[in-house]
Write a protein that holds these residues in place. Structure first.
Motif, PDB file in Angstrom:
ATOM      1  N   ARG A 138      30.296  45.606  24.707  1.00 57.44           N
ATOM      2  CA  ARG A 138      31.606  46.233  24.858  1.00 57.44           C
ATOM      3  C   ARG A 138      32.178  45.820  26.209  1.00 57.44           C
ATOM      4  N   ASP A 139      33.452  45.440  26.211  1.00 54.99           N
ATOM      5  CA  ASP A 139      34.139  45.154  27.469  1.00 54.99           C
ATOM      6  C   ASP A 139      34.354  46.441  28.242  1.00 54.99           C
ATOM      7  N   GLY A 140      34.516  46.320  29.528  1.00 58.31           N
ATOM      8  CA  GLY A 140      34.888  47.469  30.347  1.00 58.31           C
ATOM      9  C   GLY A 140      33.705  48.245  30.872  1.00 58.31           C
ATOM     10  N   ARG A 141      34.057  49.369  31.459  1.00 57.77           N
ATOM     11  CA  ARG A 141      33.026  50.224  32.049  1.00 57.77           C
ATOM     12  C   ARG A 141      32.198  50.904  30.981  1.00 57.77           C
ATOM     13  N   LYS A 142      31.012  51.306  31.361  1.00 58.52           N
ATOM     14  CA  LYS A 142      30.171  52.065  30.455  1.00 58.52           C
ATOM     15  C   LYS A 142      30.764  53.475  30.340  1.00 58.52           C
ATOM     16  N   PRO A 143      30.621  54.100  29.168  1.00 62.07           N
ATOM     17  CA  PRO A 143      31.181  55.443  28.997  1.00 62.07           C
ATOM     18  C   PRO A 143      30.537  56.447  29.956  1.00 62.07           C
ATOM     19  N   LYS A 144      31.351  57.377  30.439  1.00 64.54           N
ATOM     20  CA  LYS A 144      30.838  58.400  31.344  1.00 64.54           C
ATOM     21  C   LYS A 144      30.112  59.495  30.575  1.00 64.54           C
ATOM     22  N   LYS A 145      30.426  59.605  29.304  1.00 62.85           N
ATOM     23  CA  LYS A 145      29.802  60.634  28.467  1.00 62.85           C
ATOM     24  C   LYS A 145      28.794  59.981  27.528  1.00 62.85           C
ATOM     25  N   THR A 146      27.705  60.700  27.304  1.00 60.29           N
ATOM     26  CA  THR A 146      26.688  60.219  26.365  1.00 60.29           C
ATOM     27  C   THR A 146      27.174  60.453  24.936  1.00 60.29           C
ATOM     28  N   THR A 147      26.500  59.846  23.987  1.00 57.54           N
ATOM     29  CA  THR A 147      26.844  60.040  22.576  1.00 57.54           C
ATOM     30  C   THR A 147      26.747  61.512  22.205  1.00 57.54           C
ATOM     31  N   GLN A 148      25.753  62.202  22.714  1.00 57.76           N
ATOM     32  CA  GLN A 148      25.592  63.631  22.430  1.00 57.76           C
ATOM     33  C   GLN A 148      26.752  64.434  22.999  1.00 57.76           C
ATOM     34  N   GLN A 149      27.178  64.115  24.233  1.00 58.77           N
ATOM     35  CA  GLN A 149      28.304  64.824  24.845  1.00 58.77           C
ATOM     36  C   GLN A 149      29.595  64.576  24.069  1.00 58.77           C
ATOM     37  N   ILE A 150      29.775  63.354  23.618  1.00 62.26           N
ATOM     38  CA  ILE A 150      30.974  63.027  22.843  1.00 62.26           C
ATOM     39  C   ILE A 150      30.969  63.797  21.527  1.00 62.26           C
ATOM     40  N   LYS A 151      29.798  63.914  20.890  1.00 62.01           N
ATOM     41  CA  LYS A 151      29.680  64.688  19.650  1.00 62.01           C
ATOM     42  C   LYS A 151      30.080  66.148  19.911  1.00 62.01           C
ATOM     43  N   GLU A 152      29.614  66.722  21.020  1.00 63.01           N
ATOM     44  CA  GLU A 152      29.975  68.105  21.364  1.00 63.01           C
ATOM     45  C   GLU A 152      31.475  68.250  21.571  1.00 63.01           C
ATOM     46  N   ILE A 153      32.084  67.278  22.239  1.00 64.13           N
ATOM     47  CA  ILE A 153      33.534  67.314  22.478  1.00 64.13           C
ATOM     48  C   ILE A 153      34.276  67.293  21.144  1.00 64.13           C
ATOM     49  N   LEU A 154      33.862  66.392  20.248  1.00 64.75           N
ATOM     50  CA  LEU A 154      34.553  66.274  18.966  1.00 64.75           C
ATOM     51  C   LEU A 154      34.291  67.490  18.067  1.00 64.75           C
ATOM     52  N   ASP A 155      33.098  68.082  18.155  1.00 60.63           N
ATOM     53  CA  ASP A 155      32.822  69.323  17.409  1.00 60.63           C
ATOM     54  C   ASP A 155      33.733  70.444  17.905  1.00 60.63           C
ATOM     55  N   TYR A 156      33.896  70.536  19.206  1.00 63.72           N
ATOM     56  CA  TYR A 156      34.775  71.560  19.790  1.00 63.72           C
ATOM     57  C   TYR A 156      36.215  71.327  19.344  1.00 63.72           C
ATOM     58  N   LEU A 157      36.611  70.065  19.266  1.00 62.81           N
ATOM     59  CA  LEU A 157      37.971  69.711  18.881  1.00 62.81           C
ATOM     60  C   LEU A 157      38.281  70.127  17.449  1.00 62.81           C
ATOM     61  N   ARG A 158      37.295  70.245  16.610  1.00 66.97           N
ATOM     62  CA  ARG A 158      37.515  70.629  15.206  1.00 66.97           C
ATOM     63  C   ARG A 158      38.203  71.983  15.090  1.00 66.97           C
ATOM     64  N   VAL A 159      37.943  72.897  16.039  1.00 63.51           N
ATOM     65  CA  VAL A 159      38.508  74.251  15.939  1.00 63.51           C
ATOM     66  C   VAL A 159      39.411  74.598  17.123  1.00 63.51           C
ATOM     67  N   HIS A 160      39.667  73.635  18.010  1.00 65.00           N
ATOM     68  CA  HIS A 160      40.527  73.874  19.175  1.00 65.00           C
ATOM     69  C   HIS A 160      41.552  72.755  19.301  1.00 65.00           C
ATOM     70  N   THR A 161      42.545  72.973  20.113  1.00 58.63           N
ATOM     71  CA  THR A 161      43.579  71.958  20.323  1.00 58.63           C
ATOM     72  C   THR A 161      43.076  70.889  21.295  1.00 58.63           C
ATOM     73  N   TYR A 162      43.833  69.804  21.339  1.00 61.79           N
ATOM     74  CA  TYR A 162      43.507  68.746  22.297  1.00 61.79           C
ATOM     75  C   TYR A 162      43.608  69.280  23.725  1.00 61.79           C
ATOM     76  N   THR A 163      44.617  70.086  23.995  1.00 68.85           N
ATOM     77  CA  THR A 163      44.810  70.638  25.337  1.00 68.85           C
ATOM     78  C   THR A 163      43.634  71.512  25.745  1.00 68.85           C
ATOM     79  N   GLU A 164      43.199  72.370  24.853  1.00 69.23           N
ATOM     80  CA  GLU A 164      42.063  73.249  25.150  1.00 69.23           C
ATOM     81  C   GLU A 164      40.785  72.418  25.369  1.00 69.23           C
TER      82      GLU A 164
END
Length: 188
Positions: A138-164
């Motif tokens: 992948r070009d660019g910087r390495k992600p600051k969040k792990t795959t697990q952290q990203i999964k948690e973010i997206l799980d939270y997004l399922r029931v909350h807004t982008y702003t929240e």
């Protein structure tokens, strides 16, 4: 007064060798920074240029520490010469206003620019090779969040807004949108 200027392009590079050379050459005050040489505006160089006056001497270890392009180097050294500042490039000597001095300066600047262009070309070729031969590249910087952290973010997004979600995880909304696009989870 004799001033020194030392520069490296990245935080991982070391200034020690340049600093020692400048001290040995008689620099009384040294300005140093870790900043790319492709930019004309560099904070420490700008600060130094603002105080240089007639009779001062600017000492640099190598020409490419001052400039990486013919145009930029010619403009910078011409400005210094107009102020009657002596420019001393340790691996070349003093740059003067004679036709020979001008010829030598332009030749060395052309080589500095050529070297920079070759670095860019090799970097691009290396990236292209990786794209073709490494499926995980992948070009660019390495992600600051792990795959697990990203999964948690997206799980939270399922029931909350982008702003929240952005507020809680201290991210930009655009980052969350990219995560959602890349990892394919749909908001319900």
């Amino acid at each position: 007064m004799k001033y020194g200027y030392a520069r490296v392009s990245t935080n991982e590079q070391d200034l020690a060798n340049q600093l020692e050379q400048l001290k040995n050459a008689g620099a009384e005050k040294i300005y140093s920074e870790k900043y790319t040489g492709t930019k004309r505006d560099r904070p420490k160089l700008d600060e130094l240029l603002s105080i240089l006056s007639e009779g001062d001497e600017l000492i640099v270890a190598k020409l490419d520490r001052l400039s990486r392009s013919v145009q930029q180097g010619t403009e910078l050294i011409s400005e210094l010469q107009e102020k009657d500042v002596v420019v001393n490039i340790l691996n070349m000597g003093r740059i003067d206003r004679t036709p020979n001095g001008s010829l030598m300066l332009n030749m060395f600047l052309a080589f500095a620019q050529f070297e920079r262009d070759m670095i860019v070309q090799r970097t691009q070729e290396g990236r292209e090779y990786q794209r073709q031969h490494n499926p995980n590249y992948r070009d660019g910087r390495k992600p600051k969040k792990t795959t697990q952290q990203i999964k948690e973010i997206l799980d939270y997004l399922r029931v909350h807004t982008y702003t929240e979600t952005a507020r809680l995880f201290e991210l930009d909304k655009s980052t969350i949108v990219r995560y959602k696009q890349r990892y394919g989870q749909n908001k319900k």
